[in-house]
Design a protein around this motif. Structure first.
Motif, PDB file in Angstrom:
ATOM      1  N   PRO A 175      -6.670  13.110 -16.578  1.00 33.36           N
ATOM      2  CA  PRO A 175      -6.383  12.383 -15.344  1.00 33.36           C
ATOM      3  C   PRO A 175      -7.341  12.738 -14.214  1.00 33.36           C
ATOM      4  O   PRO A 175      -7.615  11.912 -13.348  1.00 33.36           O
ATOM      5  N   GLU A 176      -7.924  13.940 -14.248  1.00 33.73           N
ATOM      6  CA  GLU A 176      -8.876  14.342 -13.195  1.00 33.73           C
ATOM      7  C   GLU A 176     -10.064  13.378 -13.136  1.00 33.73           C
ATOM      8  O   GLU A 176     -10.713  13.249 -12.112  1.00 33.73           O
ATOM      9  N   GLN A 177     -10.350  12.707 -14.281  1.00 34.08           N
ATOM     10  CA  GLN A 177     -11.479  11.772 -14.312  1.00 34.08           C
ATOM     11  C   GLN A 177     -11.170  10.523 -13.487  1.00 34.08           C
ATOM     12  O   GLN A 177     -12.033   9.696 -13.263  1.00 34.08           O
ATOM     13  N   GLN A 178      -9.914  10.374 -13.116  1.00 35.05           N
ATOM     14  CA  GLN A 178      -9.452   9.126 -12.545  1.00 35.05           C
ATOM     15  C   GLN A 178      -8.994   9.262 -11.094  1.00 35.05           C
ATOM     16  O   GLN A 178      -8.915   8.288 -10.378  1.00 35.05           O
ATOM     17  N   LEU A 179      -8.647  10.486 -10.700  1.00 37.45           N
ATOM     18  CA  LEU A 179      -8.043  10.684  -9.382  1.00 37.45           C
ATOM     19  C   LEU A 179      -9.087  11.252  -8.433  1.00 37.45           C
ATOM     20  O   LEU A 179      -9.676  12.286  -8.711  1.00 37.45           O
ATOM     21  N   PHE A 180      -9.306  10.564  -7.320  1.00 35.59           N
ATOM     22  CA  PHE A 180     -10.331  11.082  -6.402  1.00 35.59           C
ATOM     23  C   PHE A 180     -10.029  10.776  -4.948  1.00 35.59           C
ATOM     24  O   PHE A 180     -10.767  11.182  -4.073  1.00 35.59           O
ATOM     25  N   GLU A 181      -8.950  10.037  -4.671  1.00 37.86           N
ATOM     26  CA  GLU A 181      -8.644   9.732  -3.275  1.00 37.86           C
ATOM     27  C   GLU A 181      -7.914  10.913  -2.632  1.00 37.86           C
ATOM     28  O   GLU A 181      -7.532  11.868  -3.308  1.00 37.86           O
ATOM     29  N   THR A 182      -7.697  10.815  -1.313  1.00 42.16           N
ATOM     30  CA  THR A 182      -7.109  11.967  -0.614  1.00 42.16           C
ATOM     31  C   THR A 182      -5.598  12.065  -0.791  1.00 42.16           C
ATOM     32  O   THR A 182      -5.039  13.147  -0.687  1.00 42.16           O
ATOM     33  N   THR A 183      -4.941  10.935  -1.044  1.00 41.09           N
ATOM     34  CA  THR A 183      -3.485  10.997  -1.275  1.00 41.09           C
ATOM     35  C   THR A 183      -3.131  10.224  -2.534  1.00 41.09           C
ATOM     36  O   THR A 183      -3.894   9.377  -3.004  1.00 41.09           O
ATOM     37  N   VAL A 184      -1.936  10.524  -3.035  1.00 40.38           N
ATOM     38  CA  VAL A 184      -1.418   9.841  -4.221  1.00 40.38           C
ATOM     39  C   VAL A 184      -1.378   8.334  -3.996  1.00 40.38           C
ATOM     40  O   VAL A 184      -1.846   7.544  -4.826  1.00 40.38           O
ATOM     41  N   LEU A 185      -0.836   7.922  -2.846  1.00 38.65           N
ATOM     42  CA  LEU A 185      -0.700   6.487  -2.579  1.00 38.65           C
ATOM     43  C   LEU A 185      -2.072   5.806  -2.534  1.00 38.65           C
ATOM     44  O   LEU A 185      -2.267   4.747  -3.139  1.00 38.65           O
ATOM     45  N   GLU A 186      -3.033   6.433  -1.849  1.00 34.67           N
ATOM     46  CA  GLU A 186      -4.374   5.839  -1.761  1.00 34.67           C
ATOM     47  C   GLU A 186      -5.005   5.725  -3.153  1.00 34.67           C
ATOM     48  O   GLU A 186      -5.718   4.765  -3.440  1.00 34.67           O
ATOM     49  N   ASP A 187      -4.724   6.692  -3.979  1.00 32.91           N
ATOM     50  CA  ASP A 187      -5.269   6.658  -5.329  1.00 32.91           C
ATOM     51  C   ASP A 187      -4.749   5.466  -6.119  1.00 32.91           C
ATOM     52  O   ASP A 187      -5.495   4.778  -6.811  1.00 32.91           O
ATOM     53  N   VAL A 188      -3.457   5.228  -6.007  1.00 30.85           N
ATOM     54  CA  VAL A 188      -2.858   4.115  -6.752  1.00 30.85           C
ATOM     55  C   VAL A 188      -3.328   2.782  -6.186  1.00 30.85           C
ATOM     56  O   VAL A 188      -3.528   1.814  -6.924  1.00 30.85           O
ATOM     57  N   LYS A 189      -3.563   2.753  -4.868  1.00 30.14           N
ATOM     58  CA  LYS A 189      -4.000   1.507  -4.229  1.00 30.14           C
ATOM     59  C   LYS A 189      -5.444   1.145  -4.571  1.00 30.14           C
ATOM     60  O   LYS A 189      -5.862   0.005  -4.410  1.00 30.14           O
ATOM     61  N   PHE A 190      -6.211   2.130  -4.996  1.00 34.38           N
ATOM     62  CA  PHE A 190      -7.643   1.928  -5.205  1.00 34.38           C
ATOM     63  C   PHE A 190      -7.943   0.724  -6.113  1.00 34.38           C
ATOM     64  O   PHE A 190      -8.762  -0.128  -5.785  1.00 34.38           O
ATOM     65  N   GLY A 191      -7.250   0.665  -7.256  1.00 38.51           N
ATOM     66  CA  GLY A 191      -7.498  -0.417  -8.225  1.00 38.51           C
ATOM     67  C   GLY A 191      -7.182  -1.792  -7.648  1.00 38.51           C
ATOM     68  O   GLY A 191      -8.048  -2.672  -7.605  1.00 38.51           O
ATOM     69  N   PRO A 192      -5.918  -1.995  -7.192  1.00 36.14           N
ATOM     70  CA  PRO A 192      -5.581  -3.310  -6.625  1.00 36.14           C
ATOM     71  C   PRO A 192      -6.448  -3.692  -5.419  1.00 36.14           C
ATOM     72  O   PRO A 192      -6.781  -4.861  -5.237  1.00 36.14           O
ATOM     73  N   LYS A 193      -6.876  -2.699  -4.621  1.00 36.63           N
ATOM     74  CA  LYS A 193      -7.771  -3.000  -3.492  1.00 36.63           C
ATOM     75  C   LYS A 193      -9.065  -3.605  -4.007  1.00 36.63           C
ATOM     76  O   LYS A 193      -9.594  -4.555  -3.450  1.00 36.63           O
ATOM     77  N   ASN A 194      -9.574  -3.018  -5.086  1.00 35.41           N
ATOM     78  CA  ASN A 194     -10.831  -3.498  -5.671  1.00 35.41           C
ATOM     79  C   ASN A 194     -10.731  -4.905  -6.218  1.00 35.41           C
ATOM     80  O   ASN A 194     -11.738  -5.560  -6.439  1.00 35.41           O
ATOM     81  N   LEU A 195      -9.490  -5.334  -6.504  1.00 35.64           N
ATOM     82  CA  LEU A 195      -9.302  -6.697  -7.011  1.00 35.64           C
ATOM     83  C   LEU A 195      -9.364  -7.702  -5.870  1.00 35.64           C
ATOM     84  O   LEU A 195      -9.303  -8.910  -6.096  1.00 35.64           O
ATOM     85  N   GLY A 196      -9.423  -7.192  -4.630  1.00 34.60           N
ATOM     86  CA  GLY A 196      -9.509  -8.087  -3.482  1.00 34.60           C
ATOM     87  C   GLY A 196      -8.177  -8.722  -3.110  1.00 34.60           C
ATOM     88  O   GLY A 196      -8.143  -9.796  -2.505  1.00 34.60           O
ATOM     89  N   LEU A 197      -7.077  -8.080  -3.473  1.00 36.37           N
ATOM     90  CA  LEU A 197      -5.752  -8.627  -3.142  1.00 36.37           C
ATOM     91  C   LEU A 197      -5.446  -8.382  -1.667  1.00 36.37           C
ATOM     92  O   LEU A 197      -6.059  -7.528  -1.024  1.00 36.37           O
ATOM     93  N   ASP A 198      -4.472  -9.133  -1.121  1.00 36.20           N
ATOM     94  CA  ASP A 198      -4.128  -8.882   0.284  1.00 36.20           C
ATOM     95  C   ASP A 198      -3.263  -7.617   0.373  1.00 36.20           C
ATOM     96  O   ASP A 198      -2.702  -7.144  -0.615  1.00 36.20           O
ATOM     97  N   ASN A 199      -3.170  -7.087   1.611  1.00 33.94           N
ATOM     98  CA  ASN A 199      -2.524  -5.781   1.809  1.00 33.94           C
ATOM     99  C   ASN A 199      -1.084  -5.741   1.328  1.00 33.94           C
ATOM    100  O   ASN A 199      -0.638  -4.734   0.779  1.00 33.94           O
ATOM    101  N   LEU A 200      -0.355  -6.830   1.544  1.00 36.51           N
ATOM    102  CA  LEU A 200       1.046  -6.857   1.138  1.00 36.51           C
ATOM    103  C   LEU A 200       1.160  -6.721  -0.386  1.00 36.51           C
ATOM    104  O   LEU A 200       1.940  -5.928  -0.900  1.00 36.51           O
ATOM    105  N   GLU A 201       0.345  -7.481  -1.089  1.00 35.78           N
ATOM    106  CA  GLU A 201       0.355  -7.440  -2.551  1.00 35.78           C
ATOM    107  C   GLU A 201      -0.073  -6.050  -3.057  1.00 35.78           C
ATOM    108  O   GLU A 201       0.496  -5.511  -4.004  1.00 35.78           O
ATOM    109  N   ILE A 202      -1.075  -5.468  -2.382  1.00 30.63           N
ATOM    110  CA  ILE A 202      -1.541  -4.127  -2.762  1.00 30.63           C
ATOM    111  C   ILE A 202      -0.388  -3.129  -2.626  1.00 30.63           C
ATOM    112  O   ILE A 202      -0.118  -2.330  -3.523  1.00 30.63           O
TER     113      ILE A 202
END
Ligand code: ADP
Ligand code: MG
Length: 228
Positions: A92-119
């Motif tokens: 999992p260390e290969q995958q986690l790099f953001e400062t918080t757990v929530l930001e880490d999980v948001k990283f993927g959906p953010k990259n998909l260009g979804l709106d904030n609510l959906e993210i």
């Protein structure tokens, strides 16, 4: 949706003194809604095979095709492919790099260009699915236990709602309860969203119980299909 490996070979350090055949003549098709178990001893090529499925590694011979298109051709969008084919890495260390757990999980959906609510919706839902409580959302991923890291890494990929979900030994570091919960999440994704799942693991009996079929890699031998 179909993801196809056609006569895939992978030789590390080809042409050098350290040449190592990690995969030999692998043929495999992953279709929508299939649950595939991948087994093999340590060093048999499981992680190498997995990294070919979204173009992180390139075959030294043969090809990988997504809906009939060669993913290693010039002009093919690997970014788009990676939004459809999600990989949870072995470590999992290969995958986690953001400062918080929530930001880490948001990283993927953010990259998909979804709106904030959906993210937000997807991220909170995924974290809930893997049993990560609100108290951990603002914690650094590096402060988590091995099992928690694993579950956050899985949530990050779930939140992208991929067509194909690939997990490299996701059950290691998980206690029995979270292991069973993970398997039921995966089953649900297959049944409700027709997600294709390919998961590598050690236990053949478990693989046979949960998968439609099991494949076994063995270094320089071709893929072995094990039917139930
Ligand atoms: P598994 O995931 O089944 O344990 P791997 O795909 O990690 O197997 O490794 C398959 C073989 O390829 C092993 O012999 C391993 O030592 C070798 N290997 C893996 N990664 C590399 C690399 N980056 N360079 C050279 N050899 C590698
Ligand atoms: Mg591995």
């Amino acid at each position: 949706m179909a993801l196809l490996l056609n006569h895939v070979e992978h030789v590390y350090g080809k042409g050098t003194a350290f040449e190592k055949v990690a995969l030999y003549d692998i043929n495999l098709q992953i279709n929508e809604g299939e649950f595939i178990g991948l087994i093999g001893h340590t060093g048999s090529g499981k992680s190498t095979l997995i990294q070919h499925l979204n173009g992180l590694l390139k075959p030294t011979d043969g090809g990988v095709y997504y809906n009939g298109e060669d993913i290693n051709e010039k002009g093919f969008s690997k970014k788009k492919l990676r939004s459809k084919v999600g990989i949870v890495f072995q470590y999992p260390e290969q995958q986690l790099f953001e400062t918080t757990v929530l930001e880490d999980v948001k990283f993927g959906p953010k990259n998909l260009g979804l709106d904030n609510l959906e993210i937000d919706l997807r991220s909170y839902e995924a974290l809930k699915q893997v049993g990560i409580g609100e108290d951990l959302l603002d914690v650094s991923p590096f402060e988590l236990s091995g099992g928690q890291k694993r579950r956050v890494a899985i949530a990050g990929v779930l939140a992208m709602k991929p067509e194909v979900l690939i997990l490299d030994e996701p059950t290691s570091f998980l206690d029995i309860r979270h292991k069973l919960e993970l398997l039921s999440i995966l089953k649900k994704m297959v049944l409700e969203h027709h997600t294709a799942v390919l998961m590598s693991l050690h236990e053949l009996d478990l693989a046979q119980k949960i998968s439609d079929y099991v494949i076994c890699v063995h270094g320089d031998l071709s893929l072995i299909h094990i039917s139930e």
